[in-house]
Design a protein around this motif. Structure first.
Motif, PDB file in Angstrom:
ATOM      1  N   LYS A 180       0.818  -1.213   0.000  1.00  0.00           N
ATOM      2  CA  LYS A 180       0.000   0.000   0.000  1.00  0.00           C
ATOM      3  C   LYS A 180       0.850   1.260   0.000  1.00  0.00           C
ATOM      4  O   LYS A 180       0.451   2.281  -0.550  1.00  0.00           O
ATOM      5  CB  LYS A 180      -0.932   0.028   1.215  1.00  0.00           C
ATOM      6  CG  LYS A 180      -2.107  -0.900   1.110  1.00  0.00           C
ATOM      7  CD  LYS A 180      -2.985  -0.800   2.347  1.00  0.00           C
ATOM      8  CE  LYS A 180      -4.125  -1.809   2.293  1.00  0.00           C
ATOM      9  NZ  LYS A 180      -4.911  -1.794   3.535  1.00  0.00           N
ATOM     10  N   GLU A 181       2.016   1.200   0.637  1.00  0.00           N
ATOM     11  CA  GLU A 181       2.822   2.403   0.809  1.00  0.00           C
ATOM     12  C   GLU A 181       4.017   2.498  -0.137  1.00  0.00           C
ATOM     13  O   GLU A 181       4.659   3.537  -0.203  1.00  0.00           O
ATOM     14  CB  GLU A 181       3.295   2.494   2.263  1.00  0.00           C
ATOM     15  CG  GLU A 181       2.133   2.695   3.216  1.00  0.00           C
ATOM     16  CD  GLU A 181       2.576   2.870   4.659  1.00  0.00           C
ATOM     17  OE1 GLU A 181       3.780   3.031   4.915  1.00  0.00           O
ATOM     18  OE2 GLU A 181       1.694   2.845   5.529  1.00  0.00           O
ATOM     19  N   TYR A 182       4.324   1.438  -0.873  1.00  0.00           N
ATOM     20  CA  TYR A 182       5.461   1.456  -1.790  1.00  0.00           C
ATOM     21  C   TYR A 182       5.056   2.217  -3.053  1.00  0.00           C
ATOM     22  O   TYR A 182       4.101   1.866  -3.733  1.00  0.00           O
ATOM     23  CB  TYR A 182       5.891   0.025  -2.101  1.00  0.00           C
ATOM     24  CG  TYR A 182       7.061  -0.110  -3.040  1.00  0.00           C
ATOM     25  CD1 TYR A 182       8.078   0.842  -3.095  1.00  0.00           C
ATOM     26  CD2 TYR A 182       7.169  -1.204  -3.873  1.00  0.00           C
ATOM     27  CE1 TYR A 182       9.147   0.700  -3.948  1.00  0.00           C
ATOM     28  CE2 TYR A 182       8.237  -1.363  -4.728  1.00  0.00           C
ATOM     29  CZ  TYR A 182       9.228  -0.408  -4.764  1.00  0.00           C
ATOM     30  OH  TYR A 182      10.289  -0.545  -5.612  1.00  0.00           O
ATOM     31  N   LYS A 209      10.586   2.947   3.346  1.00  0.00           N
ATOM     32  CA  LYS A 209      11.397   4.151   3.134  1.00  0.00           C
ATOM     33  C   LYS A 209      12.576   3.847   2.215  1.00  0.00           C
ATOM     34  O   LYS A 209      12.826   4.579   1.252  1.00  0.00           O
ATOM     35  CB  LYS A 209      11.899   4.711   4.469  1.00  0.00           C
ATOM     36  CG  LYS A 209      12.688   6.011   4.293  1.00  0.00           C
ATOM     37  CD  LYS A 209      13.257   6.509   5.599  1.00  0.00           C
ATOM     38  CE  LYS A 209      14.048   7.784   5.488  1.00  0.00           C
ATOM     39  NZ  LYS A 209      14.752   8.054   4.286  1.00  0.00           N
ATOM     40  N   ALA A 210      13.272   2.766   2.478  1.00  0.00           N
ATOM     41  CA  ALA A 210      14.432   2.410   1.653  1.00  0.00           C
ATOM     42  C   ALA A 210      14.020   2.116   0.208  1.00  0.00           C
ATOM     43  O   ALA A 210      14.681   2.553  -0.740  1.00  0.00           O
ATOM     44  CB  ALA A 210      15.152   1.213   2.258  1.00  0.00           C
ATOM     45  N   LEU A 211      12.916   1.396   0.031  1.00  0.00           N
ATOM     46  CA  LEU A 211      12.426   1.092  -1.319  1.00  0.00           C
ATOM     47  C   LEU A 211      12.006   2.356  -2.063  1.00  0.00           C
ATOM     48  O   LEU A 211      12.335   2.535  -3.238  1.00  0.00           O
ATOM     49  CB  LEU A 211      11.239   0.122  -1.247  1.00  0.00           C
ATOM     50  CG  LEU A 211      11.583  -1.339  -1.066  1.00  0.00           C
ATOM     51  CD1 LEU A 211      10.339  -2.122  -0.673  1.00  0.00           C
ATOM     52  CD2 LEU A 211      12.188  -1.917  -2.329  1.00  0.00           C
ATOM     53  N   ASN A 212      11.269   3.233  -1.377  1.00  0.00           N
ATOM     54  CA  ASN A 212      10.815   4.467  -2.021  1.00  0.00           C
ATOM     55  C   ASN A 212      11.991   5.370  -2.382  1.00  0.00           C
ATOM     56  O   ASN A 212      11.995   5.994  -3.448  1.00  0.00           O
ATOM     57  CB  ASN A 212       9.800   5.203  -1.144  1.00  0.00           C
ATOM     58  CG  ASN A 212       8.446   4.531  -1.166  1.00  0.00           C
ATOM     59  OD1 ASN A 212       8.097   3.814  -2.092  1.00  0.00           O
ATOM     60  ND2 ASN A 212       7.662   4.759  -0.123  1.00  0.00           N
ATOM     61  N   ASP A 213      12.999   5.436  -1.517  1.00  0.00           N
ATOM     62  CA  ASP A 213      14.199   6.226  -1.821  1.00  0.00           C
ATOM     63  C   ASP A 213      14.897   5.665  -3.058  1.00  0.00           C
ATOM     64  O   ASP A 213      15.310   6.412  -3.947  1.00  0.00           O
ATOM     65  CB  ASP A 213      15.165   6.237  -0.630  1.00  0.00           C
ATOM     66  CG  ASP A 213      14.630   7.040   0.551  1.00  0.00           C
ATOM     67  OD1 ASP A 213      13.642   7.805   0.368  1.00  0.00           O
ATOM     68  OD2 ASP A 213      15.189   6.902   1.655  1.00  0.00           O
ATOM     69  N   LYS A 214      15.009   4.341  -3.122  1.00  0.00           N
ATOM     70  CA  LYS A 214      15.653   3.694  -4.274  1.00  0.00           C
ATOM     71  C   LYS A 214      14.834   3.960  -5.546  1.00  0.00           C
ATOM     72  O   LYS A 214      15.393   4.258  -6.600  1.00  0.00           O
ATOM     73  CB  LYS A 214      15.762   2.191  -4.024  1.00  0.00           C
ATOM     74  CG  LYS A 214      16.410   1.423  -5.156  1.00  0.00           C
ATOM     75  CD  LYS A 214      16.442  -0.065  -4.855  1.00  0.00           C
ATOM     76  CE  LYS A 214      16.936  -0.829  -6.060  1.00  0.00           C
ATOM     77  NZ  LYS A 214      16.772  -2.262  -5.912  1.00  0.00           N
ATOM     78  N   TYR A 215      13.504   3.843  -5.454  1.00  0.00           N
ATOM     79  CA  TYR A 215      12.624   4.064  -6.611  1.00  0.00           C
ATOM     80  C   TYR A 215      12.724   5.509  -7.095  1.00  0.00           C
ATOM     81  O   TYR A 215      12.805   5.760  -8.294  1.00  0.00           O
ATOM     82  CB  TYR A 215      11.181   3.705  -6.237  1.00  0.00           C
ATOM     83  CG  TYR A 215      10.191   3.876  -7.367  1.00  0.00           C
ATOM     84  CD1 TYR A 215      10.272   3.109  -8.514  1.00  0.00           C
ATOM     85  CD2 TYR A 215       9.149   4.803  -7.277  1.00  0.00           C
ATOM     86  CE1 TYR A 215       9.356   3.249  -9.547  1.00  0.00           C
ATOM     87  CE2 TYR A 215       8.234   4.952  -8.297  1.00  0.00           C
ATOM     88  CZ  TYR A 215       8.341   4.173  -9.428  1.00  0.00           C
ATOM     89  OH  TYR A 215       7.442   4.321 -10.450  1.00  0.00           O
ATOM     90  N   LYS A 216      12.746   6.476  -6.175  1.00  0.00           N
ATOM     91  CA  LYS A 216      12.873   7.890  -6.559  1.00  0.00           C
ATOM     92  C   LYS A 216      14.211   8.137  -7.241  1.00  0.00           C
ATOM     93  O   LYS A 216      14.279   8.867  -8.227  1.00  0.00           O
ATOM     94  CB  LYS A 216      12.739   8.796  -5.334  1.00  0.00           C
ATOM     95  CG  LYS A 216      11.332   8.897  -4.798  1.00  0.00           C
ATOM     96  CD  LYS A 216      11.287   9.730  -3.536  1.00  0.00           C
ATOM     97  CE  LYS A 216       9.920   9.652  -2.885  1.00  0.00           C
ATOM     98  NZ  LYS A 216       9.899  10.336  -1.585  1.00  0.00           N
TER      99      LYS A 216
END
Length: 195
Positions: A38-40, A167-174
């Motif tokens: 939901k949050e990724y 947080k780590a996944l979203n940072d990597k995706y950005k």
């Protein structure tokens, strides 16, 4: 002789008891997979992409269905005026169109499910690899998953690392998205220079 065997047995048991006291603590955690999806951001983007495609293609099909319904309602009023032979011919055409529209709806639904399923499988595979690498980096012996397909029935919240993973996944995706934008800008700049 019996006393010697007894002393040896006692010595072995004392040594064995001392070795079991050296058990190393195992670091474990869990991730709530429902919250993760939901949050990724990439999962949200993927869901939005297929929702938009579904709506766009659905509108096109809906317009055809609307025309069909209008033709069907006109058919009833024209059937009496044009006779039975015309009505049978036109009725058969309308049935064929209705069947084609039904097949088109099913095909569209299957196509979108297949495409989104493939991309979702790739996403989940990437998540598993990321969590595995994260676990190795942070020194975890186990990272469990909870959520819809729960493999953990209870865990203390202090072991929940879902927010850290998101947080780590979203940072990597950005970071990946920014890199792709820069590559596209360079390509556009080179294309304009050639003109």
């Amino acid at each position: 002789m019996k006393k010697v065997l007894l002393i040896i047995a006692i010595s072995i048991s004392v040594i064995a008891c001392n070795k079991t006291g050296e058990v190393k603590e195992v670091k474990t955690a869990y991730v709530d997979t429902t919250v993760l999806m939901k949050e990724y951001t990439e999962a949200k983007d993927l869901e939005a992409k297929y929702k938009a495609q579904s709506e766009e293609k659905g509108r096109q099909l809906e317009a055809e269905i609307k025309r069909f319904k209008q033709d069907a309602s006109n058919f009833q009023s024209q059937a009496q005026a044009n006779g039975q032979e015309w009505a049978q011919k036109k009725g058969a055409e309308l049935q064929k169109r209705e069947q084609q529209l039904s097949y088109a709806q099913q095909a569209l639904s299957q196509q979108l499910q297949q495409e989104s399923g493939t991309e979702m499988d790739t996403l989940v595979s990437g998540l598993k690899k990321f969590i595995k690498a994260y676990g190795k980096e942070k020194g975890y012996a186990y990272i469990y998953g909870t959520g819809d397909a729960a493999s953990i029935l209870y865990a203390e919240e202090k072991y929940d690392i879902t927010k850290d993973i998101v947080k780590a996944l979203n940072d990597k995706y950005k970071a990946t998205a920014k890199t792709e934008d820069k590559v596209e800008e360079k390509i556009d700049t080179k294309t304009e220079e050639k003109k």
